[in-house]
Design a protein around this motif. Structure first.
Motif, PDB file in Angstrom:
ATOM      1  N   TYR A  58       1.012  -1.297  -0.165  1.00  0.00           N
ATOM      2  CA  TYR A  58      -0.098   0.020  -0.041  1.00  0.00           C
ATOM      3  C   TYR A  58       1.036   1.115  -0.052  1.00  0.00           C
ATOM      4  CZ  TYR A  58      -3.677  -3.144   1.672  1.00  0.00           C
ATOM      5  OH  TYR A  58      -4.568  -4.137   1.865  1.00  0.00           O
ATOM      6  N   GLY A  59       0.400   2.441  -0.696  1.00  0.00           N
ATOM      7  CA  GLY A  59       1.102   3.572  -0.602  1.00  0.00           C
ATOM      8  C   GLY A  59       0.453   4.761   0.015  1.00  0.00           C
ATOM      9  N   LEU A  60       0.981   5.553   0.866  1.00  0.00           N
ATOM     10  CA  LEU A  60       0.259   6.791   1.615  1.00  0.00           C
ATOM     11  C   LEU A  60       1.313   7.840   1.094  1.00  0.00           C
ATOM     12  CD1 LEU A  60      -1.507   7.897   3.538  1.00  0.00           C
ATOM     13  CD2 LEU A  60       0.352   7.378   5.303  1.00  0.00           C
ATOM     14  N   ASP A  61       0.682   8.859   0.487  1.00  0.00           N
ATOM     15  CA  ASP A  61       1.125   9.923   0.300  1.00  0.00           C
ATOM     16  C   ASP A  61       0.042  11.247  -0.168  1.00  0.00           C
ATOM     17  OD1 ASP A  61       2.761  12.141  -1.358  1.00  0.00           O
ATOM     18  OD2 ASP A  61       4.383  10.719  -1.493  1.00  0.00           O
ATOM     19  N   ILE A  62       0.387  12.509   0.294  1.00  0.00           N
ATOM     20  CA  ILE A  62      -0.586  13.413   0.110  1.00  0.00           C
ATOM     21  C   ILE A  62      -0.705  13.732  -1.389  1.00  0.00           C
ATOM     22  CG2 ILE A  62      -0.592  14.109   2.281  1.00  0.00           C
ATOM     23  CD1 ILE A  62       0.980  16.446   1.367  1.00  0.00           C
ATOM     24  N   ALA A  63       0.417  13.525  -2.182  1.00  0.00           N
ATOM     25  CA  ALA A  63       0.499  13.765  -3.719  1.00  0.00           C
ATOM     26  C   ALA A  63      -0.360  12.808  -4.536  1.00  0.00           C
ATOM     27  CB  ALA A  63       1.840  13.701  -4.242  1.00  0.00           C
ATOM     28  N   ALA A  64      -1.841  12.855  -4.470  1.00  0.00           N
ATOM     29  CA  ALA A  64      -2.550  12.250  -5.120  1.00  0.00           C
ATOM     30  C   ALA A  64      -2.381  11.883  -6.677  1.00  0.00           C
ATOM     31  CB  ALA A  64      -3.970  12.967  -5.362  1.00  0.00           C
ATOM     32  N   PRO A  65      -2.027  12.831  -7.495  1.00  0.00           N
ATOM     33  CA  PRO A  65      -1.492  12.450  -8.910  1.00  0.00           C
ATOM     34  C   PRO A  65      -0.393  11.129  -8.757  1.00  0.00           C
ATOM     35  CG  PRO A  65      -1.441  14.656  -8.751  1.00  0.00           C
ATOM     36  CD  PRO A  65      -1.627  14.339  -7.339  1.00  0.00           C
TER      37      PRO A  65
ATOM     38  N   GLU B  48      -0.613  14.128   9.466  1.00  0.00           N
ATOM     39  CA  GLU B  48      -0.023  15.488  10.191  1.00  0.00           C
ATOM     40  C   GLU B  48      -1.105  16.509  10.480  1.00  0.00           C
ATOM     41  OE1 GLU B  48       3.268  15.912  11.083  1.00  0.00           O
ATOM     42  OE2 GLU B  48       3.213  13.749  10.545  1.00  0.00           O
ATOM     43  N   GLN B  49      -2.338  16.398   9.743  1.00  0.00           N
ATOM     44  CA  GLN B  49      -3.337  17.386   9.932  1.00  0.00           C
ATOM     45  C   GLN B  49      -4.892  16.892  10.260  1.00  0.00           C
ATOM     46  OE1 GLN B  49      -2.361  20.644   9.779  1.00  0.00           O
ATOM     47  NE2 GLN B  49      -0.208  20.097   8.931  1.00  0.00           N
ATOM     48  N   ALA B  50      -4.819  15.464   9.984  1.00  0.00           N
ATOM     49  CA  ALA B  50      -6.280  15.044  10.259  1.00  0.00           C
ATOM     50  C   ALA B  50      -6.273  13.545  10.710  1.00  0.00           C
ATOM     51  CB  ALA B  50      -7.072  15.066   8.885  1.00  0.00           C
ATOM     52  N   PRO B  51      -7.158  12.998  11.252  1.00  0.00           N
ATOM     53  CA  PRO B  51      -7.108  11.787  11.606  1.00  0.00           C
ATOM     54  C   PRO B  51      -7.508  10.735  10.732  1.00  0.00           C
ATOM     55  CG  PRO B  51      -9.344  12.735  12.128  1.00  0.00           C
ATOM     56  CD  PRO B  51      -8.279  13.724  11.561  1.00  0.00           C
ATOM     57  N   LEU B  52      -7.161   9.264  10.666  1.00  0.00           N
ATOM     58  CA  LEU B  52      -7.391   8.562   9.684  1.00  0.00           C
ATOM     59  C   LEU B  52      -8.519   8.390   9.128  1.00  0.00           C
ATOM     60  CD1 LEU B  52      -5.928   5.377  11.707  1.00  0.00           C
ATOM     61  CD2 LEU B  52      -4.861   6.470   9.646  1.00  0.00           C
TER      62      LEU B  52
ATOM     63  N   THR C 105       5.749  13.456  10.888  1.00  0.00           N
ATOM     64  CA  THR C 105       6.386  13.603  12.451  1.00  0.00           C
ATOM     65  C   THR C 105       5.912  12.303  13.108  1.00  0.00           C
ATOM     66  OG1 THR C 105       4.725  14.782  13.194  1.00  0.00           O
ATOM     67  CG2 THR C 105       6.356  15.863  12.143  1.00  0.00           C
ATOM     68  N   GLU C 106       5.992  12.405  14.244  1.00  0.00           N
ATOM     69  CA  GLU C 106       5.329  10.987  15.183  1.00  0.00           C
ATOM     70  C   GLU C 106       3.957  11.096  14.891  1.00  0.00           C
ATOM     71  OE1 GLU C 106       5.893  14.864  17.932  1.00  0.00           O
ATOM     72  OE2 GLU C 106       7.076  13.829  16.417  1.00  0.00           O
ATOM     73  N   ARG C 107       3.166  12.368  14.601  1.00  0.00           N
ATOM     74  CA  ARG C 107       1.733  12.346  14.386  1.00  0.00           C
ATOM     75  C   ARG C 107       1.417  11.178  13.529  1.00  0.00           C
ATOM     76  NH1 ARG C 107       2.904  17.705  15.096  1.00  0.00           N
ATOM     77  NH2 ARG C 107       2.875  18.298  13.001  1.00  0.00           N
ATOM     78  N   THR C 108       2.007  11.250  12.411  1.00  0.00           N
ATOM     79  CA  THR C 108       1.727  10.190  11.435  1.00  0.00           C
ATOM     80  C   THR C 108       1.788   8.668  11.906  1.00  0.00           C
ATOM     81  OG1 THR C 108       2.061  11.601   9.411  1.00  0.00           O
ATOM     82  CG2 THR C 108       2.483   9.202   9.134  1.00  0.00           C
ATOM     83  N   PHE C 109       2.906   8.511  12.586  1.00  0.00           N
ATOM     84  CA  PHE C 109       3.130   7.056  13.018  1.00  0.00           C
ATOM     85  C   PHE C 109       2.275   6.658  14.218  1.00  0.00           C
ATOM     86  CE2 PHE C 109       7.287   8.241  11.076  1.00  0.00           C
ATOM     87  CZ  PHE C 109       7.608   7.325  10.198  1.00  0.00           C
ATOM     88  N   ALA C 110       1.982   7.396  14.971  1.00  0.00           N
ATOM     89  CA  ALA C 110       0.931   7.409  16.092  1.00  0.00           C
ATOM     90  C   ALA C 110      -0.429   7.101  15.389  1.00  0.00           C
ATOM     91  CB  ALA C 110       0.940   8.473  16.998  1.00  0.00           C
ATOM     92  N   ALA C 111      -0.917   7.756  14.321  1.00  0.00           N
ATOM     93  CA  ALA C 111      -2.136   7.535  13.794  1.00  0.00           C
ATOM     94  C   ALA C 111      -2.201   6.137  13.182  1.00  0.00           C
ATOM     95  CB  ALA C 111      -2.552   8.407  12.906  1.00  0.00           C
TER      96      ALA C 111
END
Length: 270
Positions: free
Chosen positions: A119-126, A146-150, A174-180
């Motif tokens: 699976y891939g996670l990236d805010i760059a939709a294209p 970093e800005q919103a929940p799962l 940051t740690e926010r992404t890993f915690a989520a």
């Protein structure tokens, strides 16, 4: 700039990876090459833990862009071959639709028998959309953790994830992404991250520890990431490394960013 580091936002919002490889080729961006054997080893070891289960653990590549790590993990191909492919005259004459079809056939013919779902996670939709079109990703997500929940789709997908990988994205997540991500995990999760020496990964290490993950690192072994774009970026990197207690001689002072590998697995945390 991110604290003095040049940004390449424009190459991640193109409909296909040709601009990515064309822009990064002169800078000799190479960290996916160094990550390839590491991620293959980690993925195989993590999958071996689930022998006997009907479904194998999925790899989640964070900051995946066009699926480069997935391509190198699951296919008999090198980073040098990808540079040659996407900067070639043949690729240059194609439309994005034609390129995606060409890629899908190419990767299907080189898929390794040991391949795992990625699976891939990236805010760059294209970028993630293209990686899915080309058959590199089995699931693609653009959640900005970093800005919103799962979101519900990513939360559901995390039940399958057993290994999280990262190359270079330590400057942006940051740690926010890993915690989520770990909040949504249902299997034992390992994390394998190549992080630039210009940023501190310690907040992530502490967060992973709260989820029972013990992180090991050998700061003396580094992996070159790419050449600097200019003298200003080099000065920033040298100063940042020194501020974090590192020695830039022979590495950043020699003209390249360097990464350190952090390996986090379940175990007693000291």
């Amino acid at each position: 700039m991110t604290g003095g580091k040049s940004r390449f936002d424009d190459i991640y919002v193109q409909p296909d990876p040709r601009a990515y490889f064309t822009r990064l080729a002169p800078l000799e961006y190479e960290i996916p090459h160094h990550a390839q054997p590491v991620f293959r080893r980690e993925a195989a070891e993590r999958a071996a833990l689930d022998n006997g289960r009907p479904d194998r653990p999925v790899v989640l590549d964070v900051c995946c862009s066009y699926g480069i790590n997935a391509a190198l993990l699951n296919h008999d191909v090198t980073l040098a071959e990808l540079y040659e492919r996407y900067t070639s005259d043949t690729a240059g004459r194609m439309s994005t639709t034609e390129l995606a079809a060409w890629d899908k056939e190419f990767y299907a013919g080189r898929r390794r028998p040991q391949a795992l779902s990625v699976y891939g996670l990236d805010i760059a939709a294209p970028a993630v959309h293209y990686a899915q079109q080309a058959g590199l990703l089995d699931g693609a997500f653009t959640d900005d953790l970093e800005q919103a929940p799962l979101g519900p789709e990513l939360r559901s997908a995390l039940t399958d994830v057993g290994l999280i990988t990262l190359t270079g994205g330590g400057s942006y997540v940051t740690e926010r992404t890993f915690a989520a991500l770990l909040d949504g995990a249902r299997r034992p999760v390992w994390v394998s991250a190549f992080v630039l020496r210009t940023v501190s990964y310690e907040p992530v290490v502490r967060t992973l520890a709260t989820y029972g993950l013990r992180t090991t690192v050998d700061p003396s072994r580094t992996y070159p990431q790419r050449r600097f774009t200019d003298e200003r970026e080099q000065r920033y990197a040298i100063e940042a490394v020194r501020e974090l207690g590192g020695d830039p001689s022979g590495r950043e002072e020699a003209g390249r960013f360097h990464c350190v590998l952090y390996d986090s697995r379940p175990g007693s945390v000291s």
